[in-house]
Design a protein around this motif. Structure first.
Motif, PDB file in Angstrom:
ATOM      1  N   ARG A 139      14.222 -46.504 -29.646  1.00  0.00           N
ATOM      2  CA  ARG A 139      14.938 -44.983 -29.475  1.00  0.00           C
ATOM      3  C   ARG A 139      14.432 -43.406 -30.141  1.00  0.00           C
ATOM      4  O   ARG A 139      15.065 -42.487 -29.588  1.00  0.00           O
ATOM      5  N   GLY A 140      13.937 -43.672 -31.104  1.00  0.00           N
ATOM      6  CA  GLY A 140      12.697 -42.412 -31.374  1.00  0.00           C
ATOM      7  C   GLY A 140      12.066 -43.594 -32.983  1.00  0.00           C
ATOM      8  O   GLY A 140      11.929 -44.370 -33.249  1.00  0.00           O
ATOM      9  N   ALA A 141      11.100 -42.057 -33.386  1.00  0.00           N
ATOM     10  CA  ALA A 141      10.344 -42.279 -34.201  1.00  0.00           C
ATOM     11  C   ALA A 141       9.739 -41.244 -35.536  1.00  0.00           C
ATOM     12  O   ALA A 141      10.538 -39.948 -34.335  1.00  0.00           O
ATOM     13  N   VAL A 142      10.290 -41.241 -36.469  1.00  0.00           N
ATOM     14  CA  VAL A 142       9.540 -40.664 -37.421  1.00  0.00           C
ATOM     15  C   VAL A 142       8.226 -40.420 -37.851  1.00  0.00           C
ATOM     16  O   VAL A 142       7.915 -41.919 -38.509  1.00  0.00           O
ATOM     17  N   LEU A 143       7.013 -40.309 -37.963  1.00  0.00           N
ATOM     18  CA  LEU A 143       6.177 -39.874 -38.639  1.00  0.00           C
ATOM     19  C   LEU A 143       5.702 -39.494 -39.709  1.00  0.00           C
ATOM     20  O   LEU A 143       5.789 -37.678 -39.903  1.00  0.00           O
ATOM     21  N   VAL A 144       5.817 -39.695 -40.987  1.00  0.00           N
ATOM     22  CA  VAL A 144       5.498 -39.580 -41.917  1.00  0.00           C
ATOM     23  C   VAL A 144       4.915 -39.258 -43.279  1.00  0.00           C
ATOM     24  O   VAL A 144       4.218 -40.455 -43.215  1.00  0.00           O
ATOM     25  N   PRO A 194       9.970 -41.794 -26.391  1.00  0.00           N
ATOM     26  CA  PRO A 194      10.345 -41.445 -27.945  1.00  0.00           C
ATOM     27  C   PRO A 194      10.706 -40.276 -27.918  1.00  0.00           C
ATOM     28  O   PRO A 194       9.905 -39.143 -28.263  1.00  0.00           O
ATOM     29  N   PRO A 195      11.675 -39.203 -28.310  1.00  0.00           N
ATOM     30  CA  PRO A 195      12.055 -38.915 -29.755  1.00  0.00           C
ATOM     31  C   PRO A 195      11.043 -38.492 -30.751  1.00  0.00           C
ATOM     32  O   PRO A 195      11.243 -39.407 -31.352  1.00  0.00           O
ATOM     33  N   VAL A 254      -3.297 -35.936 -50.063  1.00  0.00           N
ATOM     34  CA  VAL A 254      -4.038 -37.474 -48.974  1.00  0.00           C
ATOM     35  C   VAL A 254      -3.963 -36.794 -47.657  1.00  0.00           C
ATOM     36  O   VAL A 254      -4.774 -37.007 -46.447  1.00  0.00           O
ATOM     37  N   VAL A 255      -3.099 -35.992 -46.743  1.00  0.00           N
ATOM     38  CA  VAL A 255      -2.758 -35.485 -45.592  1.00  0.00           C
ATOM     39  C   VAL A 255      -2.823 -34.173 -45.769  1.00  0.00           C
ATOM     40  O   VAL A 255      -2.184 -33.378 -46.169  1.00  0.00           O
ATOM     41  N   PRO A 256      -3.726 -33.303 -44.970  1.00  0.00           N
ATOM     42  CA  PRO A 256      -3.631 -31.744 -44.722  1.00  0.00           C
ATOM     43  C   PRO A 256      -3.074 -31.547 -43.968  1.00  0.00           C
ATOM     44  O   PRO A 256      -2.238 -32.263 -43.090  1.00  0.00           O
ATOM     45  N   ALA A 257      -2.453 -29.696 -44.578  1.00  0.00           N
ATOM     46  CA  ALA A 257      -1.067 -29.979 -43.535  1.00  0.00           C
ATOM     47  C   ALA A 257      -1.912 -29.359 -42.220  1.00  0.00           C
ATOM     48  O   ALA A 257      -1.191 -29.587 -41.341  1.00  0.00           O
ATOM     49  N   SER A 258      -3.024 -29.280 -42.060  1.00  0.00           N
ATOM     50  CA  SER A 258      -3.442 -28.945 -40.783  1.00  0.00           C
ATOM     51  C   SER A 258      -3.600 -30.383 -39.873  1.00  0.00           C
ATOM     52  O   SER A 258      -3.685 -30.282 -38.760  1.00  0.00           O
ATOM     53  N   THR A 259      -3.667 -31.741 -40.282  1.00  0.00           N
ATOM     54  CA  THR A 259      -3.295 -32.699 -39.906  1.00  0.00           C
ATOM     55  C   THR A 259      -1.788 -32.811 -39.690  1.00  0.00           C
ATOM     56  O   THR A 259      -1.658 -34.305 -38.471  1.00  0.00           O
ATOM     57  N   LEU A 260      -0.828 -32.329 -40.581  1.00  0.00           N
ATOM     58  CA  LEU A 260       0.773 -32.922 -40.168  1.00  0.00           C
ATOM     59  C   LEU A 260       0.885 -31.812 -38.662  1.00  0.00           C
ATOM     60  O   LEU A 260       1.551 -32.490 -37.808  1.00  0.00           O
ATOM     61  N   THR A 261      -0.151 -31.082 -38.543  1.00  0.00           N
ATOM     62  CA  THR A 261      -0.181 -29.686 -37.141  1.00  0.00           C
ATOM     63  C   THR A 261       0.089 -30.476 -36.116  1.00  0.00           C
ATOM     64  O   THR A 261      -0.131 -30.536 -35.492  1.00  0.00           O
ATOM     65  N   ARG A 262      -1.820 -31.042 -36.383  1.00  0.00           N
ATOM     66  CA  ARG A 262      -2.047 -31.655 -35.008  1.00  0.00           C
ATOM     67  C   ARG A 262      -1.200 -33.000 -34.844  1.00  0.00           C
ATOM     68  O   ARG A 262      -1.318 -33.054 -33.378  1.00  0.00           O
ATOM     69  N   VAL A 263      -0.728 -33.860 -35.252  1.00  0.00           N
ATOM     70  CA  VAL A 263       0.145 -34.860 -35.038  1.00  0.00           C
ATOM     71  C   VAL A 263       0.987 -34.059 -34.536  1.00  0.00           C
ATOM     72  O   VAL A 263       1.586 -34.770 -33.482  1.00  0.00           O
ATOM     73  N   ALA A 264       2.002 -33.115 -35.072  1.00  0.00           N
ATOM     74  CA  ALA A 264       3.350 -32.866 -34.047  1.00  0.00           C
ATOM     75  C   ALA A 264       3.316 -32.248 -33.194  1.00  0.00           C
ATOM     76  O   ALA A 264       3.193 -32.962 -32.262  1.00  0.00           O
ATOM     77  N   ARG A 265       1.557 -31.668 -32.900  1.00  0.00           N
ATOM     78  CA  ARG A 265       1.361 -31.442 -31.384  1.00  0.00           C
ATOM     79  C   ARG A 265       1.665 -31.789 -30.710  1.00  0.00           C
ATOM     80  O   ARG A 265       1.246 -31.843 -29.186  1.00  0.00           O
ATOM     81  N   ARG A 266       0.246 -33.298 -31.040  1.00  0.00           N
ATOM     82  CA  ARG A 266       0.749 -34.340 -29.924  1.00  0.00           C
ATOM     83  C   ARG A 266       2.011 -34.388 -29.493  1.00  0.00           C
ATOM     84  O   ARG A 266       1.843 -35.605 -28.262  1.00  0.00           O
ATOM     85  N   TYR A 267       2.924 -34.605 -30.789  1.00  0.00           N
ATOM     86  CA  TYR A 267       4.213 -34.904 -29.693  1.00  0.00           C
ATOM     87  C   TYR A 267       4.822 -34.102 -29.653  1.00  0.00           C
ATOM     88  O   TYR A 267       6.430 -34.109 -29.361  1.00  0.00           O
ATOM     89  N   GLY A 268       4.603 -32.615 -29.350  1.00  0.00           N
ATOM     90  CA  GLY A 268       5.387 -31.692 -28.377  1.00  0.00           C
ATOM     91  C   GLY A 268       6.120 -31.052 -29.774  1.00  0.00           C
ATOM     92  O   GLY A 268       7.559 -30.300 -29.361  1.00  0.00           O
ATOM     93  N   SER A 269       5.792 -31.559 -30.914  1.00  0.00           N
ATOM     94  CA  SER A 269       7.044 -30.495 -31.837  1.00  0.00           C
ATOM     95  C   SER A 269       5.612 -29.868 -33.449  1.00  0.00           C
ATOM     96  O   SER A 269       4.842 -29.641 -32.645  1.00  0.00           O
TER      97      SER A 269
END
Length: 272
Positions: free
Chosen positions: A126-131, A209-210, A221-236
């Motif tokens: 129904r949806g997914a959250v990537l933390v 799904p959203p 562990v996860v740079p802020a640039s990676t958070l942005t890159r992954v979010a862009r992959r999912y259009g957000s």
């Protein structure tokens, strides 16, 4: 990936199915059934379902969401699996999700977010959250080697990956709690760890799904640039929680991210 490549890959999966494994699943259910989509939490490498049972499962249930957490094979109370693959971990998630009473929302943390990304290609969530998603690559390895060389270098050669207190938690978390959590960490299989360096990107999610991506700009562990890159992959764009460590579900301000996730689910019609 072309349709022919996809058919070849799937035929290999059918001809070489993942070995069954006993999986630990912890849960917390709301007092009143409100028909909401269940949440399935997927921990990152080295963590088990306990990491979500500590705070997030009960908190989600208190807000009316049936909440479950799975320990991937070889983690927590699940069956040992020293040679498990990333594909086997995704299989664990799909199998547990398929057994829930309703279509689930998948919530993955760290490398568990990568596992969720692969599971989404096989399960109509129904949806997914990537933390704090760890999607791998040499950049993530380089950052880990700079910040924790003694704990990271052995993993390159098949040894255990050992994350330290400074990577996982903020200074706000009392030392006693941090030591207790670090002491519970296990290890992922060598094959799964190596997959973080060269694993191909996950196939597109079934049904589109959203997807919400969140983490901390102060994650070591996860740079802020990676958070942005992954979010862009999912259009957000990523939802950020400054001042927190990598393990946001265990850190001192653990309630802020889970409340944001639940607020998002309540406002996102497709995830109901």
């Amino acid at each position: 990936m072309s349709a022919s490549e996809l058919r070849i890959m799937r035929s290999r999966e059918w001809s070489r199915p993942v070995r069954p494994a006993r999986r630990e699943v912890l849960s917390a259910l709301p007092q009143l059934e409100e028909g909401r989509s269940p949440l399935l939490f997927v921990p990152g490498f080295g963590h088990g379902a306990w990491a979500f049972a500590e705070h997030w499962l009960g908190h989600a249930a208190s807000r009316g969401f049936p909440a479950y957490a799975v320990s991937l094979r070889g983690h927590g109370g699940s069956e040992p699996a020293p040679e498990a693959t990333l594909r086997a971990y995704a299989h664990d998630v799909v199998q547990v999700a398929a057994g829930l009473p309703r279509q689930a929302v998948l919530v993955g943390h760290g490398a568990g977010a990568l596992v969720v990304a692969h599971a989404l290609a096989r399960y109509p969530a129904r949806g997914a959250v990537l933390v704090a998603p760890v999607f791998g690559g040499w950049g993530v390895l380089g950052a880990a080697l700079r910040r924790n060389p003694a704990g990271t270098l052995p993993a390159v050669f098949g040894g255990p990956l050992r994350l330290n207190r400074g990577q996982l938690f903020s200074r706000e978390l009392p030392d006693e709690e941090a030591r207790r959590y670090v002491g519970r960490l296990g290890r992922a299989s060598r094959r799964a760890q190596w997959a973080l360096l060269g694993e191909p990107e996950a196939e597109p999610a079934v049904g589109a799904p959203p997807v919400l991506v969140l983490g901390s700009p102060d994650d070591r562990v996860v740079p802020a640039s990676t958070l942005t890159r992954v979010a862009r992959r999912y259009g957000s764009a990523p939802l950020l929680f400054p001042g927190m460590g990598h393990d946001v579900m265990l850190d001192a301000r653990w309630a802020e991210p889970i409340d944001a996730i639940l607020d998002w689910l309540e406002k996102e019609p497709a995830a109901h």
